[in-house]
Design an enzyme around this catalytic site. Structure first.
Site, PDB file in Angstrom:
ATOM      1  N   GLY A 130      -6.752  -1.824   2.982  1.00 58.91           N
ATOM      2  CA  GLY A 130      -5.346  -2.157   2.790  1.00 58.91           C
ATOM      3  C   GLY A 130      -4.562  -0.964   2.287  1.00 58.91           C
ATOM      4  O   GLY A 130      -5.127   0.002   1.756  1.00 58.91           O
ATOM      5  N   CYS A 131      -3.251  -1.030   2.438  1.00 60.98           N
ATOM      6  CA  CYS A 131      -2.404   0.123   2.095  1.00 60.98           C
ATOM      7  C   CYS A 131      -2.349   0.358   0.589  1.00 60.98           C
ATOM      8  O   CYS A 131      -2.614   1.464   0.122  1.00 60.98           O
ATOM      9  CB  CYS A 131      -1.013  -0.055   2.682  1.00 60.98           C
ATOM     10  SG  CYS A 131      -0.230  -1.626   2.307  1.00 60.98           S
ATOM     11  N   PHE A 132      -2.014  -0.666  -0.187  1.00 58.17           N
ATOM     12  CA  PHE A 132      -2.017  -0.494  -1.640  1.00 58.17           C
ATOM     13  C   PHE A 132      -3.418  -0.109  -2.112  1.00 58.17           C
ATOM     14  O   PHE A 132      -3.582   0.746  -2.984  1.00 58.17           O
ATOM     15  CB  PHE A 132      -1.598  -1.792  -2.341  1.00 58.17           C
ATOM     16  CG  PHE A 132      -0.111  -1.948  -2.551  1.00 58.17           C
ATOM     17  CD1 PHE A 132       0.640  -0.939  -3.127  1.00 58.17           C
ATOM     18  CD2 PHE A 132       0.535  -3.124  -2.199  1.00 58.17           C
ATOM     19  CE1 PHE A 132       2.008  -1.088  -3.352  1.00 58.17           C
ATOM     20  CE2 PHE A 132       1.901  -3.284  -2.412  1.00 58.17           C
ATOM     21  CZ  PHE A 132       2.634  -2.272  -2.986  1.00 58.17           C
TER      22      PHE A 132
END
Lengths: 321, 321, 321, 321
Positions: A130-132
């Protein structure tokens, strides 16, 4: 040439994959599957692609493709793969959350090259982070690697509106988002799970809390994260740990200068800065949420799986301004 | 106190009316009608109003109200008024396009104080002008007044995203609109009709073309318009005509300085600048599309209809930054 | 009428003061002192004021004014007051940091009505709080009031570009700031001092750390702050403490809804939201940095000093969009 | 490998050149000359380049370089070349206005491949076109080519803040530019000269006026231009002329869809759309001001001069969001 396919071609991460793969020297974009856009040209949706390609969205899936990227909504990848069987040689890179947590019922490798490079090289199935999770994990991983993650971590991060996907919503309406700022899902963001899994992978006794406040920024791309925790050594000790950990990283770099988001927007880089205040180590981390935080990292994983140079096709020009 | 009601209370223009009327010294906000938000507090939708009022959206219409503002979608005002009869004393201000064009089947006055001040003072029914129409008409009206509108007018104007209303749409999605720009409805914008009507009202032989290119700007509020046409006199002649025409205007001012949008955002003003190049007169015009271009002008009309000071409740602090 | 003067009239806070005072029903703007803009009209600098006033910047100071606002750079107020003696009746509101810390050599009262209302009513000299200090102090003060501030406080806040003042600089250049984000002065922001002083005023044994990371947002106005600390009670207990503390506050309101910046931009409000996660209490706080964080609070202080209704002249229309 | 140098390395166009040339397969970035940044790493100024290069700004000029790009302020290129003599084989690409107008005292070719492709291939000295000039000329050139430019052209265009260069200024201060819009240099922009020269090159009897209103947009990159003029044929006739004219263009494409700026930002493309209203042909044109409007076109010219594939190194990933 590697024959590549994309499943779910209308969203942001698919668009970014197409942009990268069209100019990747070892890839041929074999098909882009989308039932919602069937028969339209790619550039009717990804409108910057005029002049780059005449490919159309298709409902036909080439099950002999060398690699297939799944750009489906969270929860849909699992179903899609149960309904569609690919050839044995086909490698899968899934950009959803479906396979990020290790489990007995799947053999996906968590596709974070800084953490799992060797496993990725030998993998057939990749769960793309995921990005975060990417921005935050990179900020703290070297501490876990050295067994130093023994106190609460305090994380604040802000993401651009593309983080919310293509669906129209109240908080992605221009009149709301323009010149605005807000926190959301405080302490409860779904990426906390995979972050914790990565920390535990390197520091098996890790139990301290990750206090994470995500925010909505009034920009389109990028994640800026700050993380701090107690650290008993000197700043130079920390820098040494980080330099060592990232010495072979293709896209992750340390700097002593103040960081800002536009240094990485439209690139596959992660930049990290370390500072020490009292007994606390502060790490600032910036990435492009759609590239290092999604499609760029996916292509990086593909490069590793196929034995290509890790940066191939990913020397992207930053927009910068 | 004037008892005021609003029909269709959830949109942008209704929100602006509420913001103004809550602090208008001679108005009591009697009701805000909304079937979609029935029973909710005003501040659940217009979220800056916390602490200002505990009024809720209602489905009950007070047909004895002194004034009712119609903030309905274009086409719906006519239907609403045919289905709902108000008392004889109730004055109506309609913010839609429904009654802007003069016709035999209605007696609405076009509510542009700079053009129709006396008629407005005696009117019971006001058709409030369109936002682009306001900015553009003000730029050229003094020429029409003096019979000098004899050549093509070339108009380019840009509006903020609130001009598109509250509905979510592709071109008001933040990821699209942010840092973007585009033209739309070139030469065919619906406001051309009412602009032409106003020109003809002052210069009955007006037949020259109005070439109008509207644009979508990446900001939320405001309209910036440039208009030029042939003008045989000197710049000072033009300034004299404009000064004379606007000498009693409450909110329209001339300046010799370069104009920009933020001078008028969140105010009820229109600023105009005149320049002469060769045989052409260039007029720049800026307004806030939701205030002078909608709700502010509506309250200005109300003030005139009720014999109040024209600026009452409209000395609004510009955001400016 | 209260005769009011402004010293240092060209900056952002002076501009906001002028905007408010020009329409304040009990104030006459007596003079605006600026040596750099001497002889120019106010609207040549604060360009939205065309049509509102013909006042010019002056080099003459009326030392008999009823109230004087100092909008000078930090460090300059002290020097200015030593060089310029005002009449005994003249009340001073200083917007710089010069007198915010209590000291033996001055008698300025820290002008935070939620903390020092009675002292302000009787004060002649007010040190107006800093913008970050206002947002953050409000978020935590009720805990201090109840002696519950016994653990580290973790604060992350973002401010608009007006927070950096009118001087041109690399990080306020549009091409840098647009769509960008960055942290600065982490753990070392100068407002930590006055925040700590306020906490200690209410909880004299307060010693826990305030970990504060300030950020530069890509918007012009507003501060969004999150703060969390350990809290052993239930959420409802916390809400009770906060409601009690702010029950008479003129502009500070609690809400259970998600907050965002545009609810308060261009108003004098502070909105607060409480949430509980595990053993932590999270408080979100939003203000307009130039109003509640500067000029709005200054006028609120003036109202209190002169016995006027606290909200007089401060019912400002939010821009909202 | 082509050894390339850049003179004046700290500005926007130099930054973009560096970004492109570092990954150009046939170029080695030989030196970047800057006296103001002497001895600093490139990434200390162009801060996205961390990890891409360790080159430093130098005060030494390699006069044997194969190609040198001049990124100096307007007026400084002429002086620089008179003071610095390069080898006979060194090709020069000048990005300033200094040599854009044909004159007896220089032999620079106007470097617009769509207009002068063959001359560029044989040139040693290139005057790279202006950004507005590129967007506008492309919109109208096919008409001139066919002798159809016989009536006034009405042009409105908006540029991003990078168009104003790196110097800090009032209208590039974030608090001014954010959410703002303004016109400037109406009818008098300096690019009108080179636009007129190009029109006359293809239509020697061209005398009609070009009415051009430039605008400052609140975004960093890109130019959006609309241009209209009388055209007696059908829309299909116009499309045929344009298709024919641009049939071999590497980066200029026609579309029937509504255009927007982000289709071309961070690319070297120009997109054009034709529409017909009454007797007027409307052309919309979008480019990235720093790429097709400056550094991208400069590299395109270099490719042509050295016999390379025209698009080499210029398949840039759009930021798009």
């Amino acid at each position: 040439m590697i024959e590549a396919g994309i499943i779910g071609g209308a969203g942001y991460t698919a668009g970014e994959l197409i942009r990268i793969l069209l100019h990747h020297p070892e890839v041929n974009l074999n098909f882009v599957y989308s039932t919602s856009q069937l028969g339209k040209s790619l550039y009717s949706i990804h409108q910057d692609l005029i002049g780059d390609t005449e490919i159309e969205f298709t409902s036909k899936i080439n099950k002999e493709a060398d690699v297939v990227f799944l750009c489906l909504g969270h929860g849909n990848s699992k179903r899609f793969l149960s309904e569609n069987k690919f050839s044995e040689k086909t490698k899968i890179v899934d950009l959803s959350t479906d396979f990020r947590m290790k489990a007995n019922d799947h053999s996906f490798v968590y596709g974070m090259p800084e953490l799992n490079q060797e496993e990725i090289k030998n993998a057939n199935f990749i769960a793309n982070p995921g990005c975060f999770a990417t921005a935050i994990t990179f900020a703290v991983l070297p501490l876990a690697k050295n067994g130093l993650l023994n106190d609460d971590v305090h994380v604040n991060a802000v993401t651009g509106a593309t983080g919310a996907g293509t669906s129209l919503s109240a908080t992605t309406h221009f009149t709301w988002r323009d010149n605005n700022f807000s926190a959301y899902k405080s302490f409860e963001h779904q990426h906390l799970q995979e972050i914790g899994q990565s920390f535990k992978q390197l520091q098996s006794d890790h139990t301290s809390e990750i206090n994470f406040i995500p925010n909505r920024g009034n920009f389109s791309r990028g994640i800026h994260a700050t993380a701090y925790t107690k650290f008993s050594g000197e700043l130079e000790d920390a820098k040494k740990l980080y330099s060592e950990f990232y010495k072979d990283a293709a896209f992750t770099f340390l700097t002593d200068e103040e960081l800002h988001l536009k240094q990485v927007v439209n690139t596959n880089k992660c930049l990290l800065r370390l500072q020490k205040f009292g007994n606390k180590l502060l790490i600032t981390s910036v990435i492009d949420n759609l590239l290092k935080g999604a499609s760029g990292q996916a292509v990086q994983n593909m490069n590793l799986m196929f034995g290509l140079e890790e940066k191939m096709g990913l020397n992207l020009k930053a927009g910068y301004f």
